[in-house]
Motif scaffolding. Structure first.
Motif, PDB file in Angstrom:
ATOM      1  N   HIS A 371       0.615  -1.497   0.378  1.00  0.00           N
ATOM      2  CA  HIS A 371       0.071   0.480  -0.045  1.00  0.00           C
ATOM      3  C   HIS A 371       0.800   1.527  -0.242  1.00  0.00           C
ATOM      4  CE1 HIS A 371      -4.208   2.507   1.266  1.00  0.00           C
ATOM      5  NE2 HIS A 371      -3.455   2.991   1.646  1.00  0.00           N
ATOM      6  N   ILE A 372       2.148   1.600   0.588  1.00  0.00           N
ATOM      7  CA  ILE A 372       2.597   2.220   1.321  1.00  0.00           C
ATOM      8  C   ILE A 372       3.139   3.033   0.083  1.00  0.00           C
ATOM      9  CG2 ILE A 372       4.397   3.841   2.308  1.00  0.00           C
ATOM     10  CD1 ILE A 372       1.447   3.425   3.785  1.00  0.00           C
ATOM     11  N   ASN A 373       3.829   1.099  -0.179  1.00  0.00           N
ATOM     12  CA  ASN A 373       5.540   1.717  -1.559  1.00  0.00           C
ATOM     13  C   ASN A 373       4.349   2.114  -2.885  1.00  0.00           C
ATOM     14  OD1 ASN A 373       6.923   0.339  -0.200  1.00  0.00           O
ATOM     15  ND2 ASN A 373       7.337  -1.458  -1.172  1.00  0.00           N
ATOM     16  N   SER A 374       3.418   1.941  -2.943  1.00  0.00           N
ATOM     17  CA  SER A 374       2.576   2.084  -4.707  1.00  0.00           C
ATOM     18  C   SER A 374       2.599   3.985  -4.391  1.00  0.00           C
ATOM     19  CB  SER A 374       1.029   1.957  -4.474  1.00  0.00           C
ATOM     20  OG  SER A 374       0.432   2.273  -3.629  1.00  0.00           O
ATOM     21  N   LYS A 375       2.543   4.747  -2.797  1.00  0.00           N
ATOM     22  CA  LYS A 375       2.702   6.069  -2.770  1.00  0.00           C
ATOM     23  C   LYS A 375       4.559   6.528  -2.534  1.00  0.00           C
ATOM     24  CE  LYS A 375      -1.310   5.564   0.152  1.00  0.00           C
ATOM     25  NZ  LYS A 375      -2.468   6.243  -1.038  1.00  0.00           N
ATOM     26  N   ALA A 376       4.933   5.305  -2.292  1.00  0.00           N
ATOM     27  CA  ALA A 376       6.249   6.121  -2.075  1.00  0.00           C
ATOM     28  C   ALA A 376       7.217   5.874  -3.795  1.00  0.00           C
ATOM     29  CB  ALA A 376       7.163   4.973  -1.018  1.00  0.00           C
ATOM     30  N   SER A 377       6.244   5.515  -4.464  1.00  0.00           N
ATOM     31  CA  SER A 377       7.072   6.157  -5.641  1.00  0.00           C
ATOM     32  C   SER A 377       6.606   6.967  -6.320  1.00  0.00           C
ATOM     33  CB  SER A 377       6.420   4.607  -6.970  1.00  0.00           C
ATOM     34  OG  SER A 377       5.199   4.415  -6.960  1.00  0.00           O
ATOM     35  N   CYS A 378       6.232   7.527  -6.193  1.00  0.00           N
ATOM     36  CA  CYS A 378       5.582   8.599  -6.612  1.00  0.00           C
ATOM     37  C   CYS A 378       5.978  10.388  -5.803  1.00  0.00           C
ATOM     38  CB  CYS A 378       3.837   9.452  -7.078  1.00  0.00           C
ATOM     39  SG  CYS A 378       2.824   7.916  -7.749  1.00  0.00           S
ATOM     40  N   GLU A 379       6.152  10.072  -4.023  1.00  0.00           N
ATOM     41  CA  GLU A 379       6.775  10.652  -3.730  1.00  0.00           C
ATOM     42  C   GLU A 379       7.414  10.315  -2.936  1.00  0.00           C
ATOM     43  OE1 GLU A 379       3.492  14.157  -1.817  1.00  0.00           O
ATOM     44  OE2 GLU A 379       1.865  12.193  -3.020  1.00  0.00           O
ATOM     45  N   PRO A 380       8.634  11.296  -2.000  1.00  0.00           N
ATOM     46  CA  PRO A 380       9.540  10.312  -1.653  1.00  0.00           C
ATOM     47  C   PRO A 380       8.469  10.386  -0.487  1.00  0.00           C
ATOM     48  CG  PRO A 380      10.023  12.768  -1.839  1.00  0.00           C
ATOM     49  CD  PRO A 380       8.586  12.611  -2.245  1.00  0.00           C
ATOM     50  N   MET A 381       8.859   9.627   0.985  1.00  0.00           N
ATOM     51  CA  MET A 381       7.640   9.054   2.378  1.00  0.00           C
ATOM     52  C   MET A 381       9.133   8.522   3.058  1.00  0.00           C
ATOM     53  SD  MET A 381       4.571   8.451   1.226  1.00  0.00           S
ATOM     54  CE  MET A 381       4.112   7.545   2.342  1.00  0.00           C
ATOM     55  N   ALA A 382       8.792   8.347   4.420  1.00  0.00           N
ATOM     56  CA  ALA A 382       9.954   8.166   5.569  1.00  0.00           C
ATOM     57  C   ALA A 382       8.796   7.628   6.364  1.00  0.00           C
ATOM     58  CB  ALA A 382       9.966   9.394   6.056  1.00  0.00           C
ATOM     59  N   VAL A 383       9.171   6.952   7.068  1.00  0.00           N
ATOM     60  CA  VAL A 383       8.575   6.094   8.280  1.00  0.00           C
ATOM     61  C   VAL A 383       9.669   6.081   9.384  1.00  0.00           C
ATOM     62  CG1 VAL A 383       8.354   3.737   8.696  1.00  0.00           C
ATOM     63  CG2 VAL A 383       7.730   4.167   6.035  1.00  0.00           C
ATOM     64  N   TRP A 384       8.549   5.884  10.545  1.00  0.00           N
ATOM     65  CA  TRP A 384       9.459   6.521  12.167  1.00  0.00           C
ATOM     66  C   TRP A 384       8.403   5.348  12.859  1.00  0.00           C
ATOM     67  CZ3 TRP A 384       8.080  12.473  13.017  1.00  0.00           C
ATOM     68  CH2 TRP A 384       8.915  13.320  12.408  1.00  0.00           C
ATOM     69  N   THR A 385       9.237   4.199  13.335  1.00  0.00           N
ATOM     70  CA  THR A 385       8.699   2.622  14.261  1.00  0.00           C
ATOM     71  C   THR A 385       9.647   3.132  15.526  1.00  0.00           C
ATOM     72  OG1 THR A 385      10.772   1.694  13.935  1.00  0.00           O
ATOM     73  CG2 THR A 385       9.031   1.732  11.758  1.00  0.00           C
ATOM     74  N   SER A 386       8.516   2.998  16.333  1.00  0.00           N
ATOM     75  CA  SER A 386       9.082   2.900  17.847  1.00  0.00           C
ATOM     76  C   SER A 386      10.268   1.940  17.729  1.00  0.00           C
ATOM     77  CB  SER A 386       8.364   2.056  19.093  1.00  0.00           C
ATOM     78  OG  SER A 386       8.063   0.805  18.712  1.00  0.00           O
ATOM     79  N   GLU A 387      11.214   1.779  19.023  1.00  0.00           N
ATOM     80  CA  GLU A 387      12.159   1.023  19.055  1.00  0.00           C
ATOM     81  C   GLU A 387      11.559  -0.739  19.174  1.00  0.00           C
ATOM     82  OE1 GLU A 387      14.249   2.305  22.108  1.00  0.00           O
ATOM     83  OE2 GLU A 387      15.899   3.576  20.232  1.00  0.00           O
ATOM     84  N   MET A 388      10.596  -1.203  19.453  1.00  0.00           N
ATOM     85  CA  MET A 388      10.011  -2.128  19.548  1.00  0.00           C
ATOM     86  C   MET A 388      10.185  -2.983  18.802  1.00  0.00           C
ATOM     87  SD  MET A 388       9.165  -2.085  22.824  1.00  0.00           S
ATOM     88  CE  MET A 388       8.579  -1.902  24.017  1.00  0.00           C
ATOM     89  N   ARG A 389      10.646  -5.060  18.811  1.00  0.00           N
ATOM     90  CA  ARG A 389      10.206  -5.679  16.859  1.00  0.00           C
ATOM     91  C   ARG A 389       9.325  -5.392  16.651  1.00  0.00           C
ATOM     92  NH1 ARG A 389      12.275 -10.889  19.839  1.00  0.00           N
ATOM     93  NH2 ARG A 389      13.409  -9.477  21.617  1.00  0.00           N
ATOM     94  N   ARG A 390       8.074  -5.084  17.336  1.00  0.00           N
ATOM     95  CA  ARG A 390       6.948  -6.026  16.361  1.00  0.00           C
ATOM     96  C   ARG A 390       6.505  -4.364  15.148  1.00  0.00           C
ATOM     97  NH1 ARG A 390       5.653  -5.135  21.916  1.00  0.00           N
ATOM     98  NH2 ARG A 390       4.207  -3.233  22.938  1.00  0.00           N
ATOM     99  N   THR A 391       7.163  -2.854  15.802  1.00  0.00           N
ATOM    100  CA  THR A 391       6.836  -2.283  14.925  1.00  0.00           C
ATOM    101  C   THR A 391       8.242  -2.169  13.753  1.00  0.00           C
ATOM    102  OG1 THR A 391       8.060  -0.404  16.501  1.00  0.00           O
ATOM    103  CG2 THR A 391       5.812  -0.683  16.432  1.00  0.00           C
ATOM    104  N   LYS A 392       9.117  -2.626  13.894  1.00  0.00           N
ATOM    105  CA  LYS A 392      10.205  -2.347  13.116  1.00  0.00           C
ATOM    106  C   LYS A 392       9.614  -3.953  11.863  1.00  0.00           C
ATOM    107  CE  LYS A 392      13.999  -0.870  15.744  1.00  0.00           C
ATOM    108  NZ  LYS A 392      15.038  -1.332  16.919  1.00  0.00           N
ATOM    109  N   GLN A 393       9.259  -4.801  12.841  1.00  0.00           N
ATOM    110  CA  GLN A 393       9.004  -5.725  11.627  1.00  0.00           C
ATOM    111  C   GLN A 393       7.437  -5.831  11.090  1.00  0.00           C
ATOM    112  OE1 GLN A 393       7.992  -9.328  14.226  1.00  0.00           O
ATOM    113  NE2 GLN A 393      10.629  -9.269  14.461  1.00  0.00           N
ATOM    114  N   THR A 394       6.881  -4.329  11.153  1.00  0.00           N
ATOM    115  CA  THR A 394       5.833  -4.175  10.562  1.00  0.00           C
ATOM    116  C   THR A 394       6.422  -3.425   9.286  1.00  0.00           C
ATOM    117  OG1 THR A 394       4.606  -4.731  12.065  1.00  0.00           O
ATOM    118  CG2 THR A 394       3.733  -3.330   9.706  1.00  0.00           C
ATOM    119  N   ALA A 395       7.414  -2.620   9.447  1.00  0.00           N
ATOM    120  CA  ALA A 395       8.009  -1.639   8.674  1.00  0.00           C
ATOM    121  C   ALA A 395       8.935  -2.546   7.659  1.00  0.00           C
ATOM    122  CB  ALA A 395       8.092  -0.167   9.186  1.00  0.00           C
ATOM    123  N   SER A 396       9.664  -3.467   8.044  1.00  0.00           N
ATOM    124  CA  SER A 396      10.701  -3.668   7.433  1.00  0.00           C
ATOM    125  C   SER A 396      10.180  -3.852   5.833  1.00  0.00           C
ATOM    126  CB  SER A 396      11.068  -5.469   7.761  1.00  0.00           C
ATOM    127  OG  SER A 396       9.816  -5.909   8.132  1.00  0.00           O
TER     128      SER A 396
END
Ligand code: F6P
Length: 568
Positions: A371-396
């Motif tokens: 979902h996000i990559n389709s947008k990121a191909s048009c506009e620059p995006m950035a991802v902020w996660t917490s330091e927890m494993r589950r958020t990093k895995q989700t954004a990987s």
């Protein structure tokens, strides 16, 4: 005497000598005083018809203890706590009058102090200044949100809303002409009402009121300044909004045309023409703030924070506001928020911890990245996660620069980390009930409260306000606070906001508000939202305490890859 000496009682001998010498001195002093008292007694005798005989001696004997008493009283009087006890009624009355005078002097000193410098803790009225479409309302609401979040109860009083109450329907730009007496009267009355309500708000114990009006003439500002400082004893800060940036100005104008209630009943062409003429009327009357001519404390904000200048700005609140305005930018924003994919702990109904994603959570991570990559191909995006494993895995799998921020970590549940709500009730029933009674302020022993999260999120939120196309991958409690901030939610409602798993919350700014879109991705997950139960008493039954706990698995099922098979 000899007998005494022989007996060895020599100290008695000395004692007798001492007494003799002492009585000789007394006798001498007595005679001496008698002489002087004689002269006095003549005067007093002639005045008071008192018999001179015997009087001096009596007086002499009396005077001694009296003198002693006076000294004693003076000594005691110096101790303020004993003052009222030891003083004669007359003296007490005098002292009380003295006290009153001192208090009065003190009060007068305070008043004169006050007229010169109003207390740091006095309520603050912020009055906006500037032509229409200069971003005043946007600034007012953003500032209000920021101040409320920082514990300063703040409210915006929009002058044009008061004007609309006086006019069933907006007619034309004509009411803004300087020579339109009826229009001017309505506008003056609306401003007065807005200020009155702002004053009531501050008198009610709130700390900041923002008067969102134009305040374009020196006279208007002088009156408001004087009323606030001298009559009300409030602090006042003017914020002048100037906008020379054509692009920004156009954007502001478009927003007014789209969202202002004044133009709802007009065609676009009519509205554009009307707004242009309204601006012309205002420009003719506008007197920008001049620090040399006006003794007001003010901040000038150019192009929504591009340049910020301050004049005579003092005080704790004002300095904080100045800091906020200096960092403010006005770009249209889109921000995406999502919780991490379902974690193994979510499946088991456990809170906190640093668990891995469940198989369904991993599927969500893939779907989110698509979902996000389709947008990121048009506009620059950035991802902020917490330091927890589950958020990093989700954004990987998202193809954008990533940042892991400790401030985005989930609520620390202290002694309850890793427990299910059922286990909390079993082990700490009182804590569980206290949390239900005031979830916003309740702090887990050795852990955090929602208020604590709000505090640690402040820098992240300030930074996020100036970002565009950021995906925040967070947690339930943290995202409740972040969304609550942008959507200006009531603080007590924050801990119960619904932020489901496997859902993207898209915020798009318009004016000072945000449009919310919820995009649920088709990957099954548990529900982790526990509503506030009706019974929050510490003596409630276990059934009452657990009535709103969402269902979950007791052990990790093996079939979570096949979503249709995973039945709860
Ligand atoms: O249940 C998931 C979770 O993120 C926990 O880690 C956290 O303690 C909880 O949600 C916060 O939600 P609530 O404040 O409603 O308990």
């Amino acid at each position: 005497m000899a007998l005494l000496c022989i007996r060895g009682d020599w100290y008695l001998y000395f004692w007798l000598i001492y007494c003799k010498v002492y009585s000789a001195i007394i006798w001498f002093v007595g005679n001496h005083c008698r002489g002087s008292d004689k002269a006095r007694s003549v005067i007093s005798g002639s005045v008071g018809n008192q018999s001179p005989s015997g009087l001096p001696r009596v007086r002499t004997r009396r005077r001694k203890p009296q003198q002693h008493k006076v000294k004693h009283i003076v000594a005691l009087v110096r101790r303020p706590s004993l003052r009222r006890i030891v003083m004669a009624p007359g003296a007490a009355a005098h002292a009380m009058m003295e006290d009153k005078a001192k208090t009065l002097n003190g009060a007068l000193a305070n008043v004169s102090m006050r007229t010169r410098r109003i207390s740091q803790f006095a309520p603050l009225l912020i009055a906006l200044v500037g032509l229409p479409a200069r971003g005043k309302s946007q600034l007012a609401h953003r500032l209000s949100r920021h101040l409320n979040w920082n514990g300063e109860s703040t409210k915006v009083f929009d002058c044009s809303e008061y004007r609309r109450k006086h006019m069933a329907l907006y007619g034309t730009h004509d009411i803004f002409r300087a020579d339109n007496q009826q229009g001017s009267a309505i506008r003056r009355q609306s401003a007065r009402e807005a200020v009155q309500d702002a004053v009531l708000w501050l008198k009610d114990g709130n700390s900041v009121a923002i008067f969102d009006g134009t305040n374009i003439t020196r006279e208007q500002r002088r009156e408001l300044n004087e009323y606030c400082l001298s009559d009300m004893g409030f602090r006042i800060l003017f914020i002048e909004c100037v906008c020379e940036d054509q692009e920004l100005l156009e954007r502001n104008i478009i927003e007014i045309l789209h969202y202002s209630a004044d133009y709802k009943a007009m065609s676009e062409e009519q509205a554009v023409d009307d707004l242009r003429k309204k601006l012309e009327h205002y420009m003719r009357q506008y007197e920008p703030i001049d620090g040399n001519l006006e003794g007001v404390s003010f901040v000038r904000v150019e192009n929504m924070g591009e340049t910020v200048t301050a004049h005579k700005v003092a005080g704790q609140k004002e300095s904080g506001i100045l800091g906020y305005l200096s960092g403010m930018r006005a770009f249209p924003q889109t921000i995406y928020f999502t919780r991490h994919g379902e974690s193994e702990y979510n499946v088991l109904g456990r809170i906190g911890g640093d668990a891995n994603l469940s198989p369904r959570g991993q599927r969500y991570a893939i779907a989110l990245a698509e979902h996000i990559n389709s947008k990121a191909s048009c506009e620059p995006m950035a991802v902020w996660t917490s330091e927890m494993r589950r958020t990093k895995q989700t954004a990987s799998d998202i193809m954008a620069p990533k940042r892991a921020l400790r401030a985005l970590n989930e609520l620390d549940a202290g002694i309850c980390e890793g427990l299910t709500y059922e286990e909390m009730q079993e082990r700490f029933p009182q804590e569980f009930a206290w949390r239900d009674q005031d979830k916003l302020r309740y702090r887990y022993p050795w852990g955090e409260s929602y208020i604590d999260i709000m505090t640690r999120l402040r820098p992240v939120l300030s930074a996020l306000e100036d970002e565009h196309n950021v995906v925040v991958v967070g947690h339930q409690a943290v995202l409740r606070c972040m969304l609550g901030y942008f959507l200006d939610a009531k603080l007590d409602e924050l801990p119960y906001m619904t932020v489901p798993l496997h859902t993207i919350v898209k915020l798009t700014s318009y004016g000072y508000k945000y449009k919310v879109e919820m995009v649920k991705l088709p990957v099954e997950c548990v529900d982790t939202h526990r509503k506030q139960p009706k019974n929050c008493s510490i003596t409630r039954t276990t059934a009452d305490a657990l009535v709103t706990v969402p269902s979950h698995y007791d052990t990790l099922p093996s079939n979570l890859w096949q979503s249709s098979e995973a039945q709860l």
